[in-house]
Scaffold this active site. Sequence first.
Site, PDB file in Angstrom:
ATOM      1  N   LYS A   1       7.206  29.506  21.325  1.00 45.86           N
ATOM      2  CA  LYS A   1       7.405  29.720  22.755  1.00 45.86           C
ATOM      3  C   LYS A   1       7.064  31.172  23.047  1.00 45.86           C
ATOM      4  O   LYS A   1       7.731  32.081  22.537  1.00 45.86           O
ATOM      5  CB  LYS A   1       8.863  29.420  23.141  1.00 45.86           C
ATOM      6  CG  LYS A   1       9.114  29.570  24.638  1.00 45.86           C
ATOM      7  CD  LYS A   1      10.523  29.098  25.024  1.00 45.86           C
ATOM      8  CE  LYS A   1      10.702  29.207  26.538  1.00 45.86           C
ATOM      9  NZ  LYS A   1      11.991  28.721  27.010  1.00 45.86           N
TER      10      LYS A   1
ATOM     11  N   THR B   1      17.007  21.197  29.369  1.00 42.70           N
ATOM     12  CA  THR B   1      16.713  20.964  30.786  1.00 42.70           C
ATOM     13  C   THR B   1      16.103  19.603  31.018  1.00 42.70           C
ATOM     14  O   THR B   1      16.388  18.933  32.010  1.00 42.70           O
ATOM     15  CB  THR B   1      15.728  22.044  31.286  1.00 42.70           C
ATOM     16  OG1 THR B   1      16.269  23.319  30.997  1.00 42.70           O
ATOM     17  CG2 THR B   1      15.477  21.913  32.769  1.00 42.70           C
TER      18      THR B   1
ATOM     19  N   ASP C   1      13.930  26.610  24.355  1.00 41.97           N
ATOM     20  CA  ASP C   1      14.153  27.882  23.668  1.00 41.97           C
ATOM     21  C   ASP C   1      13.880  27.839  22.172  1.00 41.97           C
ATOM     22  O   ASP C   1      13.246  28.739  21.636  1.00 41.97           O
ATOM     23  CB  ASP C   1      15.595  28.355  23.873  1.00 41.97           C
ATOM     24  CG  ASP C   1      15.763  29.117  25.172  1.00 41.97           C
ATOM     25  OD1 ASP C   1      16.763  29.829  25.313  1.00 41.97           O
ATOM     26  OD2 ASP C   1      14.875  28.989  26.051  1.00 41.97           O
TER      27      ASP C   1
END
Lengths: 448, 631
Positions: free
Chosen positions: A260, A104, A182
């Site tokens: 994460k 992103t 991710d």
Amino acid sequence: MPYSKRVNDLLEANGLKPGDRILVEKQGASYEGFLIPREEVERGDPDCVVIKLDSGYNVGVRIDGSAVVKKLPGSIQLEKFSHPVTTVQDAGLPPISIISTGGTISSRIDYYTGAVATLFSPEEVLQGVPELANIVRIRSAERLFNLYSEDLSPKNWCRLSEKIVAKLLEGDSGILVLHGTDTMHYTAAALSFMIRDLSSPVVLVGAQRSTDRGSRDTDMNLICSSILAGRGEVGEVGICMHGEMDDSYCLFLRGTKVRKMHTSRRDAFRPINDLPIAKIWPDGRIEYINVSVRRGTSKPFSDAVFEEKVAIVKAYPGSPPSLLETLLDKGYRGIVIEGTGLGHVPTEPEEKSMSWLPAVRRGVEMGVIFAVSSQCLYGRTSSQVYRNAILLSKAGAVYLEDMLPEVGYVKLGWLLGHDYDVETVKRLLVTNIAGEIGKRVRADTYLI
Amino acid sequence: MDYANLGLKVGLEWHQRLDTHKLFCNCPSEVGALPPSMSVRRKIRASMSELGEFDPAALVEHVRSRDFTYRLSPESACLVELDETPPAPFNIEAVKICLEIALLLKMKPVDEIRCMRKTVIDGSNTTGFQRTMLVATGTPESYIYADGPVGLKSVCLEEESAFIVEAGAEKAEYRLDRLGIPLVEVATLPHITSPNQARKVAERVGAIMRTTGKVQRGIGTIRQDINVSIRNGSRQEIKGVQELELIPLVIEREVERQVSLLKLRDELAKRNVAPLESKIVDVSNVFLATGSKVLRSSLEKHQSILAAKLTGFSGLVGSQIQPGRRFGTELADYARVWGGVEGIFHSDELPGYGITEQEVSKVRTILEVQTSDAFVLVAGPESRARAALEAVLRRANMALSGVPEETRRPLSNGNTAYMRPLPGAARMYPETDIPPFVITAELLKEISSSLPPLPEERLEELVAEHGLSRHLAEQLVSSPMMPLYESITSSSSFDKTIVASTLLNTIPFLRREGMMVERLDAAMLMAVFKEAEKLNLSREEIEEILSMLCREDLDVSSATKKVLSSRMGEEELRKYIEKVVEQNSCMIAEKGKGAIKPLMGFVMKELRGKASGSTVHRILTEEISRRLGAC
């Protein structure tokens, strides 16, 4: 543009292509604006043309028998990105290189179609975050690959390691790696092992929010990452992201001790079983909390190898040993077990055939390495406390101390990529190489 | 005012909250119910593509934004409102309510709803954009008839913004309970040509929205924006008019303002005033020993006092443009908005406010002010005072060409104050986290087959079945009180006329008397009428109870007891009525039994709930009969 064939033909017959001005009249209503293509992935009704009205709203109008379509004069250019202004960079500032892998953080969207495109040149990065020009000199910026991080593989890690070392040897004070969030912690762990004799900061940074929005976390993440990469007194690989939901500070988290932990929050990355290395504020302040390796002058080199036949298997009630058997049959050389609690697997269930022990013993005999971590993530595994663990350990499995399962996987794959014998691999697994094994069990590192 | 001659054009826009959970998550749509226990601090960055248009030197300043603090209770705002998780697919119930309203207004629903992001950088949306979608458009059949047809333009469904707690030059604070509440936005075309027509249209559209029974009730749940322009004037967007009654007044005052500004333009042209130079001078030294509290306190804080000349403006800065507002007030608004200063001083009102003739004279000399010129003074931190004066000069220059396009906010007296420049076409781009929503023929059929009755249909029902007078019924169907009336009368068999007139007349009366009628929420009113039904209360007793509830912190049952306990005993009552009968003996002799009605009215008014209507009637009738029998 995925309109239905019928609609496509009709548009073509009227000489209409995306960006052209269109008028559709239907049952008393009229819609005039610019024709927009439909999204690539099918959603909604492919018989509806999407029109951007002059009010700015997009609307979907079904083309059926009652609709009259007309092409009007005029058109707009879709997917037109403004050209960045070239900026002069300050030679007095510390030089860094930026390497983009995708994600992103590397993308921006077309304001008409919503389609995602990747950006990427130093000018484009500076354009979005002009403050960087006062913090570092971006010596080079390269797109190494353009992948969502769930699509990355260990081969990508190896290439990345080599590229980073090459840049450091050219004289950068630090490196910024733009990455999808991710699997950023997997890459961070891989680089922690693969880059040897590191003496400058290698900072992985990503974005949890899309870069089009005013609330994007990218900018503060990049500012803090650059501050650290440029002059941080650290010689380690880590991840730099928001430390809390506020736009207050970022945390630099050790690459082998980070994960994460939330699907979407901007402070999703947390240190696990460790303290953050440092806290960085966008105004330039750095607070060092837990540095293992200081910035130095050693020359790094890349030891980028990886055995792809390594897997992670999660143990859970009812999990069959066939999960392991299948991997053994496929020639896997290493299996990281995400055990329950202190590092347990089904050992003496009621249904004896569901015990994992025989499969482990068989694998060990074949020379396969079993490494045990805990799906609790927090805390240290132990092969000493419970009988089942003692049995598993005696069967030949190695307990990974307080290593994260993901880090265990990366380390095992990396070790097996070398020409080491089984005993050496097992020994090195429990030897602290890049901070992946904590010396102590601190009382202040849970859920921070 | 001859509005037709002036070329008055008005368009209305309503933002009405819907009675369902939030649009993009399952949080309840409740404002102010819970105290905030968490807060998050954020900055909003400028949009990437817009940055390409700025030169690099300006970039840093441009991207720097204010500090925003968002407060929330985790019960009424979640990670969606904090922009920490993607939005859920939107609330279908909200779409259905919008479609119902669109169909009632005879508008055409779109075939596929596409959610958009509309860039908002003032911090009122945590994401930096507002999610909004077009649900229906107008056709030649879509209009409201009130003194002529007024066309309807669009129906949109969008999320409400965060509630502003405090805003300043450096930071702002918002509450997130309001963010995400679904709003239906209905817009007319600018076909309205008189203030009265605007009120009628607003009443009608409001009534239609309320007839669905699915829009929120109460203060702040509906906001009306008014777009006003006159020939040679310009379009003003007046945002957030909450009371229906204020609409015609706001329009009248705005027309007055534009007419005055055009006169100002003409006067400036007559005086041959040229565009003003942007020359700002520091005059702090003039005021070192000033008696003006404002200026002295500024200097004590090491701030600056700056001045600028308005060449040719003498006497005009103090000229009135609306009752109670002068051109100088407009300049002060600009100074406040752009510089964050408290206000300005201008030469048309000086000497005054502690500023002496000598000080004025000195400033005049420094600025080289002639008798035909005016000047403006601003006190504050140097950069802000400068920004304020630059804004003042900009606004003064705009006066040379007429009326600048602005977004303004309404004041309680019908005047308006400048808020910000009219926005250009806001950047709207696709909200790709929300899939397109297809409005199927089945969905439309489901909704159109269960449309609620239009207000005029309810009117007949109220007259025929509830026994209300036509006049009262007409008032009721267009009133925001209608849904509450329906709730009360559906669960109680108390006199419907009294319910209607209490809601429509008594409560506004109490408000005018200065009572805190905001305390009377729906639950309280329902409880009052339950008591009324149980104890057969009179209209006056109900008014007393409501009045007490406004003044004292009591529950309905205690308030009722208190009012009834201060009722007069029968003996005392009889003595009082005897006196009344005595005092009105002539009227009684003249009217006979016909005197009962007027005297009932008089006595009930005097007693103010201290006796029940039936008791008074009984005793009065007895006493009057006795007197008549005696004569």
